[in-house]
Design a protein around this motif. Sequence first.
Motif, PDB file in Angstrom:
ATOM      1  N   GLN B   6       0.838  -1.188   0.000  1.00 34.02           N
ATOM      2  CA  GLN B   6       0.000   0.000   0.000  1.00 34.02           C
ATOM      3  C   GLN B   6       0.876   1.243   0.000  1.00 34.02           C
ATOM      4  OE1 GLN B   6      -3.057  -1.682   3.245  1.00 34.02           O
ATOM      5  NE2 GLN B   6      -3.766   0.206   2.250  1.00 34.02           N
ATOM      6  N   THR B   7       0.512   2.175  -0.864  1.00 33.03           N
ATOM      7  CA  THR B   7       1.239   3.440  -0.925  1.00 33.03           C
ATOM      8  C   THR B   7       0.272   4.606  -1.018  1.00 33.03           C
ATOM      9  OG1 THR B   7       1.406   3.212  -3.332  1.00 33.03           O
ATOM     10  CG2 THR B   7       3.303   2.476  -2.015  1.00 33.03           C
ATOM     11  N   PRO B   8       0.633   5.761  -0.426  1.00 31.78           N
ATOM     12  CA  PRO B   8       1.775   5.932   0.466  1.00 31.78           C
ATOM     13  C   PRO B   8       1.509   5.301   1.830  1.00 31.78           C
ATOM     14  CG  PRO B   8       0.452   7.909   0.438  1.00 31.78           C
ATOM     15  CD  PRO B   8      -0.197   6.971  -0.538  1.00 31.78           C
ATOM     16  N   SER B   9       2.510   5.222   2.653  1.00 32.14           N
ATOM     17  CA  SER B   9       2.287   4.689   3.999  1.00 32.14           C
ATOM     18  C   SER B   9       1.655   5.754   4.890  1.00 32.14           C
ATOM     19  CB  SER B   9       3.597   4.187   4.605  1.00 32.14           C
ATOM     20  OG  SER B   9       4.570   5.202   4.588  1.00 32.14           O
ATOM     21  N   ASN B  10       1.976   6.995   4.611  1.00 31.79           N
ATOM     22  CA  ASN B  10       1.399   8.121   5.342  1.00 31.79           C
ATOM     23  C   ASN B  10       1.015   9.202   4.364  1.00 31.79           C
ATOM     24  OD1 ASN B  10       1.614   7.952   8.466  1.00 31.79           O
ATOM     25  ND2 ASN B  10       3.547   7.115   7.737  1.00 31.79           N
ATOM     26  N   GLY B 107      -2.353  -5.522   3.882  1.00 33.25           N
ATOM     27  CA  GLY B 107      -1.207  -4.641   3.761  1.00 33.25           C
ATOM     28  C   GLY B 107      -0.984  -3.891   5.064  1.00 33.25           C
ATOM     29  N   SER B 108       0.054  -3.073   5.078  1.00 36.84           N
ATOM     30  CA  SER B 108       0.383  -2.306   6.287  1.00 36.84           C
ATOM     31  C   SER B 108      -0.454  -1.050   6.441  1.00 36.84           C
ATOM     32  CB  SER B 108       1.866  -1.927   6.279  1.00 36.84           C
ATOM     33  OG  SER B 108       2.665  -3.099   6.342  1.00 36.84           O
ATOM     34  N   GLY B 109      -1.215  -0.726   5.418  1.00 40.57           N
ATOM     35  CA  GLY B 109      -2.126   0.398   5.530  1.00 40.57           C
ATOM     36  C   GLY B 109      -1.544   1.729   5.114  1.00 40.57           C
ATOM     37  N   THR B 110      -2.447   2.660   4.828  1.00 39.55           N
ATOM     38  CA  THR B 110      -2.084   4.065   4.607  1.00 39.55           C
ATOM     39  C   THR B 110      -2.722   4.872   5.723  1.00 39.55           C
ATOM     40  OG1 THR B 110      -1.930   3.916   2.197  1.00 39.55           O
ATOM     41  CG2 THR B 110      -2.373   6.091   3.144  1.00 39.55           C
ATOM     42  N   ARG B 111      -1.893   5.590   6.463  1.00 36.25           N
ATOM     43  CA  ARG B 111      -2.424   6.447   7.528  1.00 36.25           C
ATOM     44  C   ARG B 111      -2.734   7.801   6.923  1.00 36.25           C
ATOM     45  NH1 ARG B 111      -2.548   6.159  12.851  1.00 36.25           N
ATOM     46  NH2 ARG B 111      -1.152   4.352  12.824  1.00 36.25           N
ATOM     47  N   LEU B 112      -4.013   8.131   6.847  1.00 35.45           N
ATOM     48  CA  LEU B 112      -4.460   9.403   6.281  1.00 35.45           C
ATOM     49  C   LEU B 112      -4.793  10.371   7.401  1.00 35.45           C
ATOM     50  CD1 LEU B 112      -5.377  11.137   3.835  1.00 35.45           C
ATOM     51  CD2 LEU B 112      -7.660  10.165   4.161  1.00 35.45           C
ATOM     52  N   THR B 113      -4.203  11.542   7.336  1.00 34.71           N
ATOM     53  CA  THR B 113      -4.484  12.606   8.306  1.00 34.71           C
ATOM     54  C   THR B 113      -4.986  13.816   7.548  1.00 34.71           C
ATOM     55  OG1 THR B 113      -2.715  11.806   9.756  1.00 34.71           O
ATOM     56  CG2 THR B 113      -3.575  14.030  10.173  1.00 34.71           C
TER      57      THR B 113
END
Lengths: 112, 115
Positions: B6-10, B107-113
């Motif tokens: 998964q991209t991006p990670s953040n 996946g490791s996920g995308t952290r969305l802020t």
Amino acid sequence: AQKVTQAQTEISVVEKEDVTLDCVYETRDTTYYLFWYKQPPSGELVFLIRRNSFDEQNEISGRYSWNFQKSTSSFNFTITASQVVDSAVYFCALRYDYKLSFGAGTTVTVRA
Amino acid sequence: GAGVSQTPSNKVTEKGKYVELRCDPISGHTALYWYRQSLGQGPEFLIYFQGTGAADDSGLPNDRFFAVRPEGSVSTLKIQRTERGDSAVYLCASSKQGGQSYGYTFGSGTRLTVV
């Protein structure tokens, strides 16, 4: 309705203690699958076990064991002789159709 | 690939902006899922693809959310006019078929802020 309840929000133990995580589920299906996942601080969900509703045998994998009881709609998870690396959030999940319904998770902290 | 990527990670974005989150599933996995995980909660289902088509999008919270999988492999989750309440970790998973008898790989996920 499909629902998973993990009543324990946080559990803290000292290394080598055993810890049991509770999971209670609700479903109207007669065939269903239950899962446990581990989510370490890195964030990915790591698959631990899948159990179908027709197999009530308890299972042991190393230090992990699972107790599935249809009569009480529970699928509890025990970590024996806990280690610091076991620190994570643990999720119980119920599969219905092709979707997973997760509990809110239990945060396990193992102190050295 | 070996795992679900998964991209991006953040991703940090301003309120009102448009974002795209990408998921690259395990090669050969026909089923792909998006979940959203808010702080302190378990993941919640958003959408399920079987091949190129969205077989179930009942978990998408509103019409600002949309996902595509044009070639049956990579998927993109698109969020328009982002709101602060969209802040969460967006997880992607894939499985060989519908996952009934097969495991899901996340996946490791995308952290969305959204600020």
